[in-house]
Each structure stands twice: as structure tokens, then as C-alpha cells.
Design a protein around this motif. Structure first.
Motif, PDB file in Angstrom:
ATOM      1  N   ALA A 213      31.403 -18.994 -12.149  1.00 47.06           N
ATOM      2  CA  ALA A 213      31.226 -17.629 -11.637  1.00 47.06           C
ATOM      3  C   ALA A 213      30.995 -17.639 -10.133  1.00 47.06           C
ATOM      4  O   ALA A 213      31.568 -16.819  -9.394  1.00 47.06           O
ATOM      5  CB  ALA A 213      30.053 -16.955 -12.351  1.00 47.06           C
ATOM      6  N   ALA A 214      30.160 -18.566  -9.659  1.00 45.67           N
ATOM      7  CA  ALA A 214      29.901 -18.660  -8.217  1.00 45.67           C
ATOM      8  C   ALA A 214      31.171 -18.993  -7.456  1.00 45.67           C
ATOM      9  O   ALA A 214      31.415 -18.463  -6.364  1.00 45.67           O
ATOM     10  CB  ALA A 214      28.827 -19.717  -7.951  1.00 45.67           C
ATOM     11  N   LEU A 215      32.000 -19.852  -8.029  1.00 50.19           N
ATOM     12  CA  LEU A 215      33.270 -20.199  -7.374  1.00 50.19           C
ATOM     13  C   LEU A 215      34.156 -18.976  -7.216  1.00 50.19           C
ATOM     14  O   LEU A 215      34.729 -18.729  -6.144  1.00 50.19           O
ATOM     15  CB  LEU A 215      33.986 -21.273  -8.192  1.00 50.19           C
ATOM     16  N   GLY A 216      34.281 -18.169  -8.280  1.00 50.13           N
ATOM     17  CA  GLY A 216      35.109 -16.974  -8.196  1.00 50.13           C
ATOM     18  C   GLY A 216      34.585 -15.965  -7.193  1.00 50.13           C
ATOM     19  O   GLY A 216      35.350 -15.418  -6.387  1.00 50.13           O
ATOM     20  N   VAL A 217      33.282 -15.731  -7.205  1.00 51.35           N
ATOM     21  CA  VAL A 217      32.693 -14.729  -6.308  1.00 51.35           C
ATOM     22  C   VAL A 217      32.792 -15.175  -4.848  1.00 51.35           C
ATOM     23  O   VAL A 217      33.198 -14.398  -3.966  1.00 51.35           O
ATOM     24  CB  VAL A 217      31.228 -14.467  -6.698  1.00 51.35           C
ATOM     25  N   LEU A 218      32.449 -16.432  -4.565  1.00 53.38           N
ATOM     26  CA  LEU A 218      32.479 -16.918  -3.181  1.00 53.38           C
ATOM     27  C   LEU A 218      33.905 -16.976  -2.639  1.00 53.38           C
ATOM     28  O   LEU A 218      34.143 -16.659  -1.468  1.00 53.38           O
ATOM     29  CB  LEU A 218      31.832 -18.300  -3.110  1.00 53.38           C
ATOM     30  N   THR A 219      34.846 -17.357  -3.479  1.00 48.61           N
ATOM     31  CA  THR A 219      36.240 -17.383  -3.030  1.00 48.61           C
ATOM     32  C   THR A 219      36.738 -15.985  -2.713  1.00 48.61           C
ATOM     33  O   THR A 219      37.450 -15.769  -1.726  1.00 48.61           O
ATOM     34  CB  THR A 219      37.127 -18.029  -4.104  1.00 48.61           C
TER      35      THR A 219
ATOM     36  N   CYS B  83      39.532 -21.507 -20.910  1.00 46.03           N
ATOM     37  CA  CYS B  83      38.554 -20.415 -20.770  1.00 46.03           C
ATOM     38  C   CYS B  83      37.865 -20.416 -19.405  1.00 46.03           C
ATOM     39  O   CYS B  83      37.702 -19.345 -18.795  1.00 46.03           O
ATOM     40  CB  CYS B  83      37.528 -20.490 -21.893  1.00 46.03           C
ATOM     41  N   PRO B  84      37.438 -21.584 -18.872  1.00 45.16           N
ATOM     42  CA  PRO B  84      36.856 -21.572 -17.523  1.00 45.16           C
ATOM     43  C   PRO B  84      37.801 -21.023 -16.460  1.00 45.16           C
ATOM     44  O   PRO B  84      37.350 -20.321 -15.550  1.00 45.16           O
ATOM     45  CB  PRO B  84      36.522 -23.044 -17.275  1.00 45.16           C
ATOM     46  N   CYS B  85      39.089 -21.307 -16.583  1.00 48.99           N
ATOM     47  CA  CYS B  85      40.049 -20.776 -15.602  1.00 48.99           C
ATOM     48  C   CYS B  85      40.092 -19.256 -15.649  1.00 48.99           C
ATOM     49  O   CYS B  85      40.042 -18.581 -14.613  1.00 48.99           O
ATOM     50  CB  CYS B  85      41.439 -21.357 -15.868  1.00 48.99           C
ATOM     51  N   PHE B  86      40.181 -18.706 -16.841  1.00 51.48           N
ATOM     52  CA  PHE B  86      40.227 -17.251 -16.976  1.00 51.48           C
ATOM     53  C   PHE B  86      38.911 -16.615 -16.530  1.00 51.48           C
ATOM     54  O   PHE B  86      38.911 -15.570 -15.872  1.00 51.48           O
ATOM     55  CB  PHE B  86      40.536 -16.858 -18.420  1.00 51.48           C
ATOM     56  N   PHE B  87      37.798 -17.232 -16.889  1.00 52.61           N
ATOM     57  CA  PHE B  87      36.496 -16.663 -16.526  1.00 52.61           C
ATOM     58  C   PHE B  87      36.310 -16.636 -15.015  1.00 52.61           C
ATOM     59  O   PHE B  87      35.946 -15.604 -14.429  1.00 52.61           O
ATOM     60  CB  PHE B  87      35.390 -17.488 -17.191  1.00 52.61           C
ATOM     61  N   SER B  88      36.564 -17.762 -14.366  1.00 50.52           N
ATOM     62  CA  SER B  88      36.377 -17.828 -12.920  1.00 50.52           C
ATOM     63  C   SER B  88      37.386 -16.947 -12.189  1.00 50.52           C
ATOM     64  O   SER B  88      37.053 -16.282 -11.201  1.00 50.52           O
ATOM     65  CB  SER B  88      36.496 -19.280 -12.449  1.00 50.52           C
TER      66      SER B  88
ATOM     67  N   ALA C 161      38.791 -14.242 -13.359  1.00 46.16           N
ATOM     68  CA  ALA C 161      38.397 -12.844 -13.561  1.00 46.16           C
ATOM     69  C   ALA C 161      37.249 -12.462 -12.630  1.00 46.16           C
ATOM     70  O   ALA C 161      37.243 -11.357 -12.067  1.00 46.16           O
ATOM     71  CB  ALA C 161      37.999 -12.620 -15.020  1.00 46.16           C
ATOM     72  N   CYS C 162      36.289 -13.375 -12.453  1.00 41.10           N
ATOM     73  CA  CYS C 162      35.182 -13.102 -11.518  1.00 41.10           C
ATOM     74  C   CYS C 162      35.712 -12.931 -10.095  1.00 41.10           C
ATOM     75  O   CYS C 162      35.302 -12.026  -9.365  1.00 41.10           O
ATOM     76  CB  CYS C 162      34.163 -14.236 -11.570  1.00 41.10           C
ATOM     77  N   GLY C 163      36.633 -13.812  -9.699  1.00 42.20           N
ATOM     78  CA  GLY C 163      37.198 -13.723  -8.355  1.00 42.20           C
ATOM     79  C   GLY C 163      38.024 -12.476  -8.149  1.00 42.20           C
ATOM     80  O   GLY C 163      37.892 -11.778  -7.128  1.00 42.20           O
ATOM     81  N   GLY C 164      38.902 -12.168  -9.130  1.00 39.83           N
ATOM     82  CA  GLY C 164      39.736 -10.979  -9.000  1.00 39.83           C
ATOM     83  C   GLY C 164      38.934  -9.700  -8.989  1.00 39.83           C
ATOM     84  O   GLY C 164      39.189  -8.788  -8.191  1.00 39.83           O
TER      85      GLY C 164
END
Length: 688
Positions: A72-78, A254-259, A261-264
Motif C-alpha cells: 500500500a505504501a508503495l502505491g501511495v508514494l509512487t 493479488c499484491p500487484c492488483f492491490f498495490s 489499485a492503491c496507486g491508481g
């Protein structure tokens, strides 16, 4: 028997060797400058913040697991990085536009403003990247693909590279459509660098974490990079599967989709909170008819468009490969690209900007439009030919495409011809740049030209089956964008990307059909893709790319390229031989043979057990043999010298083994580790 001090020295050397091995087996992002040189001031504040973060991580880890918090942190920070980059680029582009408009009436000053502004920015990006971190130039996707194939490339994941690439990419994008470069590739690289740093922090990495988790984090980061550029998580995951990984692990699904989705979601919410958008909606707004997206007979036209995009992509890829070889062979280009990168970038961008000057050839290419406005205008569902004939005053986007007074057909054709060869030239620039979005826009222009032609033919001789008013040129532009970009990259993910960017699910079937046919044409003859050509040009040790350049290379027997063994042990080896082996080898598995004369392979022994063996020998003052106190592990991961390089590479990748033992008739011939495989591929790449 050695003294206790000597044994401790040996043990220290072994531990240092083990650390060196870990530094080689674990990607270089573990060697973070921020961790090696911690900031010493404000000790109490730092301690309080650290204690708070540890408590927070403990709470989050208890609730949902630290691994998922890291995703989640990776998606948000990116997404935050992507938003900040877009914001900075928008400010710089507006400054350029403001200066150009305020010089209205003086064409000479406008020319210098139009050309020198992007030329200086690109020269700055090249010089900055060259001086700070030379590895930050280019797309970064070929290097990330190589690292995800378990090949270690230390400098490409450093924080210095991340800082250099981020600032350099801002300068490149601020040059606008005069350079016509994008951000997808470099931003995927930036996302992997951020993931590498996150996976190395103490709050996201457990002490007993299994080997290979870092590689999984990088795979997730590749999906997040695309999702954070466009807010398109589904196509980002598919892109990660197609481009980045030769073998995709289902545990990362699942980790790919989760992260992603958080980033998008974060990227789109930031656009809403900043006032750029009113709500969460498609990035490129379209007005296609939902009742009848296309006529059934138009399926045949989409098929022809796919074949056309495939043929044009073959011409583009051939020109791109020729330009890469040309710049590698000509002494003039070699000297400029080696020592004068800033000068080369400035001159090339000045040439490209001169050709796009709005008062010259730029008036036929909609040169005042940004990349986003170009794509939005090309996806317009209205028929431009009928609008130009019936309207006395041209509105958007015809005010830009038809302002020169020539037919829209000629403007689109001129745009295509100029942008294709200009993009081929721009690909040689030594600066951080992406190449996917320019190809996507060129495909949209090709589809738009085809759609306008279909509408014109129908209006000239309309039939009862296919009425002129039912033809939507924007739908052909959407299909052309996905088909051409998919053919250039040899992927199908642009289909989902096109749908997610526009929200036009009614065109999924014709767009997918056109992309499949374009891929079939582009892949025929074992032609390399755009990223394969970059890997081949850079001599990267990426086997799938090298196979495209030399189909016989993977079938090279291992025995022809095998190096010398660093160390091996006899089963009756004493403490002296074990000490020498521990000092000499940094491998975790050391092969054991029956005798040095016979070289019959028995198995391997772990270096940790060798240290225990030495400790026992020292403590008990006994001369023991290796097979008396150490367990010799048998292994089934053995290959023959007649096995091919491709087979050895597949075993290392699929099984996840760190060492392959090469035996011939039971005799140990050598061993293959990932560093050894990297050396083999680099040696084979030199002959291409």
C-alpha cells in the motif's frame, strides 16, 4: 592445530565473505546511502520518531501484515511522485507558453523562445544525468527486465539514480511535444527504485524474510508505475506480466492488483483534490455513442486497421534498430554520446523544435498541443471532414489541425511522417525519457487518418448497410493507438490501457482484434520488440532479448562457456583445507567430491556447517575429516556440459536455485550461479 586467535580471524573472514555474497545475491538497493550514513543531529527527535514508527508498524503488522502495508505504501508514494512530477511539468509548460504568447508580433524572438527553451532543458537533463548518475538515462525498462530475471545490476536501484532520474525526467517532459517523449518507462524504473528502498527498510522487512522477496516487490512496482501514470491499475498489472517478467509468480497476482489499485486511486484523488478534476472519471474524455458504438460490418475495417498498424510498426522498429546501430558505429556520434551528451541533446532538440515551430512546419502538426490534448483531439468522435465543409469558423480541435487551410487528411499524414522519424531520432537522446506514450499517440493519429478516410468514402458513395453518419473516426483512433503501441512493444496490455483511459468498453472487441493482428504482423520473423532492441543495443544480459538477435545463442552448450571452479572440497578434507576453502569462497554451497583425482561429485556442504566444523576442531583439538562431522547434502539439480544455456537459465529461474552443479559421467566439471550466468550472457552478448 591453529590457535584460537587464528580461527577467530578465519571466522571473521568467512563472515565478511558471507556478507559480500549477500551483497551480491541481494540487489544493490540494500546499500542505501541513507542507511550507510545516518544523520546524526537531533538525536532525541530521531529516537522519538523512530519509536513512534516502530509502534505504528507493530500495530499495522498485527492488523493486516507488514508486507501488505508495504504494498500500500508503495502505491501511495509512487502516485504522489507521479502527481508532483505532473504538477512541476505543468508549471514549466505554462511558463513556456506564457513567454511565447507575450512575444506575439516578433517571429524571431518567438522562434528562439520556442527552440531554446526545450533545448536548454534537455541539455540540462543530459548533463545532470551524466554527471550525477550516468545510469539514469533512457527508459529504464530494459534494465528493470534484466534485474527481474535475477541478474544483479547494482547502480540501477540506487537513491542517487532515483534522484537524478526524477529531476531529469521533469526537464524532459517540460520540453513538451517538440521532443515528443513520455514518462511511462522512466516512471516504472522510478517505482522499482522506490520499491527497492522500501523493501530494505526495517519497518517493511523481517529478519527471517525469505530470499527473493525483493524481486517480488520489484514486480509489484512495475505494475504500480503504470497505474500511477494513468490511474489504470488493471492494464498496469498486465503490463507487468507481459513486459517485465519471463516467469510471473502467481503469489504476486493479488499484491500487484492491490498495490496498483492503491496507486491508481491515489493518483486520481490527488487530481480531484487539486482542482484539476471534478470527480473520478476517465483521464481522456470521449463522447462516443453508447447505443451503437460501431456497425457490424466495421469489424472488417478494424481488421484491416490492425494489419496496417502492424506493417507500419515493422517499418518503425526497423528504423529504430538502424538508428541504434548507426549511432554505435559512427565515430562522430560515439564521441558526442560519450563526452558531450549535453551538447548533443541541445543540438538535436533545437533541430526538432525548429521543425515544430508553429509559424513553419509546426502549423501542419498541431504543435501547440500537449501530449494529452493531442490524444484527446484525436479521439474526437466527430467527422472532421464534414465539419470543415459545413462550418465557417473552426472550433476545437479543428482550429489547430485545420488552421493552416489544408485538408485534414494532409495534416494527419504529415503529422505521422514527421513524428515517426523525429521519434526515431529522439530515441538517441541520452536523457531520462519514455517512449510508450509517443507511440500510443502516433497510433491514434494513424487510426484517425484511417477513420476519416472511411467516413469520406462512405459519404462519397454511401450504402444502405453502412451509413456515413454511423462512422466514428474516434473509435478507429482508439483502436489504432492500442494496435500500434501493442505491435511496437509486442504486448496486449495497451488494449486494457486504452479502455481504462477512455472508459469506452463498447470498443473492446474491435480494439482487441486489431491489436492481436498487429502483434501477429510485428512478431513474424522473430523480430525484436522496441525494448528488446534497446536491450540488444546495450548488451544487457537478458536472455529473451538476446534470443531475438541471435536465435542460436540460447542453444550454446554450457561446457563451451563454463568458467573455472573457485573452490571444491575432498570428503576427507581436514581443518586446513576447510579453512582455505572458507577464506577463498563466498558461496553458501561448496561442492564436495570423493577425491581430487576422481572428481566424483558427492554433493555439497553449507558454509555455515564448515564454520561449525572448524569451531569443533579447535575446541576439541582434534584432526577430523569433513565427512565425519559435516552433512554432505545430495542434490538433484545437476546438468550436463551438453545442456544448453537456455536450459540452465530456465532451471535457475523456475526452480529458484542459487547453484547448478555441472557433472559429466558423475564427475564434477563446474557450477553455475547467477553471477556466473550473468558473466556467460555478457560474454555471449559481445559476439552479437
Amino acid at each position: 592445530m591453529k590457535s584460537l586467535e587464528e580461527f577467530q580471524e578465519i571466522e571473521t573472514d568467512a563472515e565478511s565473505n558471507k556478507k559480500e555474497q549477500e551483497n551480491r545475491s541481494v540487489p544493490s538497493h540494500n546499500k542505501s546511502p541513507l542507511l550507510l550514513k545516518p544523520w546524526k543531529s537531533c538525536g532525541q527527535t530521531r529516537a522519538a520518531v523512530k519509536e513512534y514508527l516502530l509502534k505504528l508498524s507493530s500495530c499495522l503488522g498485527t492488523v493486516c501484515g507488514m508486507e501488505w502495508c508495504g504494498y500500500a505504501a508503495l502505491g501511495v508514494l509512487t502516485a504522489i511522485l507521479s502527481f508532483l512530477m505532473d504538477l512541476s511539468v505543468t508549471k514549466l509548460l505554462k511558463a513556456h507558453q506564457w513567454l511565447y504568447v507575450n512575444l506575439e508580433g516578433n517571429i524571431l524572438l518567438q522562434f528562439f523562445c520556442w527552440t531554446l527553451y526545450p533545448a536548454c532543458l534537455c541539455a540540462l537533463a543530459s548533463s545532470f544525468s551524466h554527471n550525477i548518475c550516468p545510469f539514469s538515462t533512457g527508459s529504464g525498462i530494459p534494465e528493470v527486465r534484466t534485474m527481474l530475471a535475477s541478474i544483479e545490476m547494482p547502480h540501477y536501484l540506487s537513491l542517487t539514480n532515483m534522484f537524478s532520474k526524477f529531476l531529469g525526467l521533469i526537464c524532459t517532459l517540460a520540453a513538451g511535444t517538440t521532443v515528443f517523449l513520455g514518462k511511462v518507462g522512466p516512471f516504472v524504473h522510478l517505482s522499482t527504485m522506490l520499491a527497492a528502498y522500501l523493501s530494505n527498510t526495517s519497518t517493511l522487512k523481517k529478519a527471517n524474510e525469505k530470499e527473493g522477496a525483493d524481486g517480488g516487490m520489484l514486480v509489484v512496482a512495475a505494475a504500480v508505475g503504470v497505474a500511477s501514470c494513468f490511474g489504470a491499475p488493471i492494464s498496469g498489472v498486465l503490463f507487468s506480466m507481459e513486459i517485465m517478467c519471463s516467469h510471473f509468480s502467481l503469489r504476486l497476482y493479488c499484491p500487484c492488483f492491490f498495490s496498483a489499485a492503491c496507486g491508481g486511486m491515489t493518483f486520481r484523488l490527488l487530481a480531484v483534490w487539486s482542482g484539476d478534476e471534478e470527480t473520478l472519471q476517465a483521464l481522456f474524455k470521449t463522447n462516443f455513442l453508447a447505443a451503437l458504438p460501431f456497425h457490424p460490418l466495421e469489424i472488417l475495417l478494424f481488421v484491416f486497421l490492425g494489419l496496417l498498424c502492424g506493417a507500419v510498426s515493422c517499418c518503425y522498429l526497423f528504423s529504430h534498430r538502424w538508428m541504434l546501430r548507426f549511432t554505435k558505429k559512427q565515430p562522430f556520434f560515439i564521441r558526442l554520446l560519450t563526452t558531450e551528451k549535453g551538447l548533443y541533446s541541445g543540438l538535436v532538440v533545437f533541430l526538432l523544435a525548429s521543425l515544430t515551430f508553429p509559424h513553419s512546419a509546426g502549423q501542419y502538426m498541431a504543435s501547440k498541443y500537449t501530449m494529452k490534448r493531442l490524444l484527446t483531439s484525436l479521439l474526437d468522435s466527430r467527422q472532421w471532414m464534414s465539419l470543415t465543409q459545413n462550418a465557417s469558423v473552426l472550433s476545437e480541435p479543428l482550429s489547430e489541425w485545420g488552421s493552416s487551410g489544408i485538408p485534414v487528411f494532409l495534416s494527419l499524414a504529415f503529422f505521422l511522417l514527421m513524428k515517426i522519424w523525429m521519434l526515431v531520432l529522439a530515441c538517441t537522446l541520452p536523457l531520462p525519457a519514455g517512449y510508450f506514450m509517443p507511440v500510443f499517440v502516433i497510433g491514434a493519429a494513424l487510426g484517425r487518418l484511417f477513420g476519416e478516410g472511411v467516413a469520406y468514402v462512405c459519404s462519397a458513395g454511401a450504402t444502405s448497410d453502412l451509413q456515413c453518419s454511423a462512422v466514428n473516426p474516434g473509435g478507429y483512433a482508439l483502436a489504432g493507438a492500442a494496435a500500434f503501441s501493442g505491435a511496437v512493444t509486442h504486448t496486449l496490455s495497451p488494449v486494457l490501457l486504452a479502455v481504462e483511459l477512455t472508459g469506452q468498453f463498447g470498443h473492446v472487441v474491435p480494439v482487441l482484434l486489431a491489436t492481436l493482428l498487429a502483434n501477429a504482423v510485428a512478431r513474424s520473423g522473430n523480430r525484436p520488440s522496441f525494448y528488446d532492441a534497446l536491450s540488444i543495443s546495450k548488451r544487457l544480459p537478458h536472455l529473451p532479448s538476446l534470443m531475438k538477435a541471435c536465435p542460436q545463442l540460447p542453444f550454446t552448450p554450457v561446457g563451451q562457456v563454463l568458467g573455472e571452479m573457485s573452490v571444491q572440497l575432498n570428503k576427507a578434507a581436514g581443518p586446513a583445507e576447510v579453512q582455505q576453502a572458507v577464506r577463498k569462497s563466498a558461496e553458501t554451497q561448496i561442492p564436495v567430491v570423493d577425491s581430487y583425482e576422481s572428481q566424483i561429485f558427492l554433493g555439497f556442504v553449507l558454509q555455515s556447517e564448515l564454520l561449525t566444523f572448524l569451531h569443533h576442531c579447535e575446541a576439541e583439538s582434534l584432526e577430523k575429516h569433513l565427512d565425519e562431522d559435516c552433512c554432505i547434502y545430495r542434490t538433484s539439480l545437476m546438468i550436463s556440459p551438453h545442456n544448453t544455456v537456455q536450459e540452465a537459465h530456465s532451471l535457475l529461474s523456475l526452480v529458484g536455485a542459487q547453484t547448478l552443479f555441472v557433472t559429466d559421467g558423475g564427475r564434477l566439471v563446474g557450477l553455475i550461479t547467477w553471477p556466473e550466468m550473468k558473466r556467460i550472457l555478457e560474454d555471449l552478448a559481445k559476439d552479437i
